[in-house]
Write a protein that holds these residues in place. Structure first.
Motif: not given
Length: 885
Positions: A92, A102, A106
């Motif tokens: 990422l 995202d 996570w």
């Protein structure tokens, strides 16, 4: 050590490695040696080998090994999980286009998966992601701030266009610096490294704001330059700003009306002018009314959008509007600006409150813990989000709020780690319980005969331990629950089968009971045998309490109904009461009514009437006896209620010879009879006493050892003489069951009522005695009859004399003697004096005891002065003495 563990080891080698854990005599010593060996940090292979061998011999000693192996397995699983999520986090961070969604996903998914976010490397990666998210969000907030700043600059320029051009000329340098600073900030934002990863919607917004501000600023500077030139040179045309142009014409001395070029413009058709005016009103008035309504209701966020729309419409249609509408538009726009400023101020106040609440979650004395802290943080973040949606964001306050929430969330992370550790422990405990249930099932399969009660207790204990084994997540519980049900079902399979067989046997017993109850003659021995079989079955295989109770009720019901039918038949036989039974029942009812009245004299009269009714039959027969009756008959007249034991004497009297009847009579009186019960057997015949006596005499006279008319000894077992009782009068017939029970219960109730009334009278007499002592009034002393049988006239006279004299003497010893005589407790302060008096009484053996001299002790107390404590002690002692008297 690793080389040693590369090949299998026998028990001797393992025992040597563990310091004698296998050869220790007790389980405690084995566990201690295992813990000492674990302190040396052995390898996982050796620990697995030792656990495999030791768990077969002693599971308790192998528990530390199992816990260490479980800990190692969890650590390996955590390391693998951490490596997996660390790789995702690095991907990422290294992505060309960073996604905030995202990154947040996570963190959420890693926490759900149980990854160790508080340990490296995940802790560092998590912090890096948080910093990257924060940087991107800061950049987006700065874009929104600059956009709002461009709007404010445009409003300032628009306001200057409505004032004097000289005011605009004075404010132009400052405004020019603000515009230049704004453009520099925009360029600095575009040079940020995270500009490319920002949400795509923000860059076009900033570009539109920049172009709009640039257009307004260029028009303002051009109009201001033209106004300056027109003021200096009359030949220069005035600027296109109406207010500035009018001011310049006024300074030149010209008319403020439009110039000739404008005045001589071609005339517009009035219909077209009216159409333009109506179009302007249709475009501006709805927005104006809506803005006024939003401002009146205080909707700052809604009013900002409506104000922008009204401003654009007013720029387009301002020259076609009337002066009144124009003034309303300016007033509404000004009020909207004030409301927007107030909304921003209120939003900042709310943010300050949220910051204080977030800081209190960390530093407060009563800060919540655990899940409550997590929910409080979530609620605070939702409130902050709602505040940002309703007003202009404040980046500085957001930084403070985020720092406070991050500090509080550290405690949430610690709590989550603890919860995960507890969940792992609870899972291991439940798995161990399942293994224990399986081992118990195998052990019970080898036990003969099985102890079903012990199995029920063990299964109940297993179920209770499973319920109290700690909390698990829904997923983990759904995973373990089928295993538990399978294990506990297998453990209780044998018991369930035995209970099913026992249920079938009990159903058979119920059917036997129903068949037995349907027989015309109830066999008591068969009922007793059937009940014993039921009890044996119930003790052998226990069932559920409710099911067993229902079965027992089904088994008992037909038998109870059979006995009830037998009782009803007996009652039908005894329904026909004799006149004497009815008289006894009526007398018993009268005695019950007297008991309810509470009158002692009435109760005693009713008791005498009941006794007369009981012996009424024998009295009539005694009066009808001949005048020359023997002494036994006279005794029968004096004591007519002879007991049932006198029946054999009457029999013997009738079988005696006439010569013996005229002889000496017995001087022993018969025992008085309270009541005589009749034969309660169903279908029994009530024969006369004479016939029964005669039959008994015949049987007694004709019975021999061999069953003949006389014994082999030639008549040695002849009937014994009755000593002149052959003419004893006939006794009264026996009472029926109802009459017997009625008179017995009535007499018992009467005696209890008389005892209660006597106790009440004693209590009232005692109260009057204490009152007379307090007033020292001999006239208030109750009479001797009220004081009880133990108080004679002489004793009462002594008490009257004591109350009539002035108070004198000390009543301490007299009170102690009274308490000893009544056997009541003494106050704690007088216990030593009581013990001393008891020792003194032991040394004076020939002196009368306190129980004998209590009337004189009461007189001594009454002669002394009254006080509340002495009165209380006298009342306690006198209660006991009156109860005895």
């Amino acid at each position: 050590m690793n080389s040693t563990a590369s090949h299998p080891l026998d028990l001797a080698q393992l025992d040597a490695l563990t310091g004698g854990a296998f050869t220790a005599p007790t389980s405690g010593e084995r566990a201690a040696r295992v813990r000492d060996w674990l302190a040396t940090e052995p390898s996982a292979e050796l620990m697995q080998a030792v656990f495999k061998e030791l768990s077969v011999k002693d599971k308790g000693a192998a528990r530390p090994l199992r816990e260490r192996l479980d800990e190692l397995r969890r650590a390996k699983a955590q390391e693998a999980l951490a490596a997996q999520w660390a790789e995702r986090a690095r991907a990422l961070l290294a992505a060309p286009r960073f996604s905030i969604a995202d990154a947040l996903a996570w963190q959420r998914d890693a926490a759900r998966a149980g990854a160790p976010l508080s340990r490296e490397p995940l802790a560092g990666l998590r912090a890096a992601l948080a910093e990257r998210i924060k940087a991107v969000e800061d950049l987006q907030n700065q874009v929104m701030v600059l956009r709002e700043a461009s709007v404010l600059l445009a409003q300032r320029i628009e306001i200057l266009s409505t004032r004097s051009w000289k005011d605009a000329q004075a404010a132009a340098p400052v405004l020019r610096e603000d515009v230049a600073r704004w453009l520099a900030q925009v360029e600095a934002l575009r040079q940020q490294p995270d500009w490319s990863v920002m949400d795509p919607k923000y860059a076009p917004m900033l570009d539109a704001a920049q172009s709009q501000l640039q257009i307004v600023w260029d028009a303002f500077t051009a109009a201001l330059a033209q106004a300056e030139a027109a003021a200096a040179d009359p030949s220069v045309a005035p600027p296109p700003v109406p207010v500035w142009a009018a001011e310049i014409r006024a300074a030149r001395g010209e008319s403020t009306e439009a110039p000739d070029a404008e005045r001589h413009r071609p005339k517009v058709d009035p219909a077209e002018r009216q159409a333009r005016r109506e179009a302007a009103l249709a475009a501006v008035v709805p927005l104006l009314e809506r803005l006024e309504r939003e401002v009146a209701e205080g909707h700052g966020k809604a009013s900002a959008g409506v104000a922008a729309a009204l401003r654009e419409a007013f720029k387009t249609h301002a020259r076609h509007l009337e002066a009144a509408i124009e003034s309303r538009v300016h007033a509404a726009l000004a009020a909207a600006g004030e409301l927007e400023g107030w909304a921003r101020w209120r939003a900042d106040q709310i943010r300050e409150e949220l910051i204080q609440k977030a800081q209190a979650l960390v530093d407060g004395e009563h800060a919540p813990q655990g899940r409550k802290l997590q929910e409080a943080l979530r609620a605070l973040r939702e409130q902050w989000k709602a505040t940002d949606q309703s007003g202009v964001p404040n980046h500085a306050l957001w930084k403070r709020f985020d720092e406070a929430c991050t500090a509080a969330h550290a405690r949430v992370e610690a709590w989550l780690e603890q919860v995960r550790a507890e969940a792992a422990a609870h899972r291991a405990e439940r798995l161990a319980l399942i293994d224990e249930v399986k081992a118990w099932t195998e052990a019970q399969a080898q036990q003969t005969p099985p102890d079903w009660k012990a199995q029920i207790r063990a299964l109940a204990q297993f179920a209770e331990r499973w319920r109290k084994a700690g909390h698990l997540s829904e997923k983990a519980f759904a995973e373990l629950q089928p295993l538990w049900k399978a294990a506990i079902g297998e453990a209780g399979a044998a018991l369930a089968k035995a209970q099913e067989e026992s249920l079938q046997r009990r159903q058979a017993l119920i059917q036997e009971a129903q068949a037995l109850a349907q027989e015309p003659v109830l066999r008591v021995d068969a009922v007793r045998s059937l009940q014993q079989r039921w009890q044996s079955e119930a003790q052998a295989v226990p069932l559920d309490r409710r099911a067993e109770q229902k079965l027992w009720e089904a088994f008992r019901k037909p038998i109870d109904e059979a006995f009830a039918r037998k009782g009803s038949e007996r009652a039908r036989v005894e329904q026909s009461l004799s006149e004497r039974d009815r008289a006894v029942i009526e007398a018993a009812r009268a005695l019950e009514a007297a008991n309810a009245s509470g009158d002692a004299q009435r109760i005693r009269a009713a008791m005498a009437a009941l006794e007369a009714a009981v012996r009424g039959g024998s009295t009539a027969r005694t009066e009808a006896a001949p005048a020359g009756a023997p002494l036994a008959q006279v005794l029968e007249e004096k004591q007519p209620n002879a007991g049932e034991k006198s029946a054999p004497d009457a029999t013997k009297t009738e079988v005696s010879e006439p010569a013996e009847a005229s002889g000496s009579a017995s001087t022993t009186p018969a025992k008085p009879v309270v009541a005589v019960r009749g034969d309660d057997r169903p279908g029994a015949r009530r024969s006369a006493p004479e016939s029964r006596a005669g039959a008994g005499a015949e049987g007694l006279r004709g019975r021999g050892r061999e069953g003949g008319a006389a014994s082999a000894g030639g008549g040695r077992r002849e009937a014994r003489p009755t000593f002149g009782r052959g003419s004893e009068p006939e006794r009264a017939p026996r009472l029926g069951d109802a009459a017997f029970r009625a008179q017995r219960e009535a007499l018992e109730h009467a005696e209890a009522t008389l005892r209660r009334l006597a106790a009440q009278a004693h209590g009232e007499a005692l109260t009057q005695l204490l009152h007379a002592w307090e007033l020292r009034d001999p006239q208030a002393l109750p009479g001797a009859q009220a004081l009880g049988r133990a108080v004679s006239a002489g004793v009462r006279a002594a008490w009257v004399k004591a109350l009539g004299a002035p108070p004198s003497g000390d009543a301490a010893e007299a009170l102690l003697r009274l308490e000893i005589a009544a056997e009541v407790p003494t106050p704690a302060a007088q216990l030593d004096a009581r013990r001393a008096l008891q020792l003194k009484l032991l040394t004076r053996r020939h002196d009368p005891a306190p129980a004998e001299t209590w009337p004189q002790d009461v007189a001594t107390v009454l002669a002394s002065a009254w006080n509340a404590e002495a009165a209380q002690r006298l009342q306690s002692a006198r209660k006991g003495l009156l109860r005895r008297g």
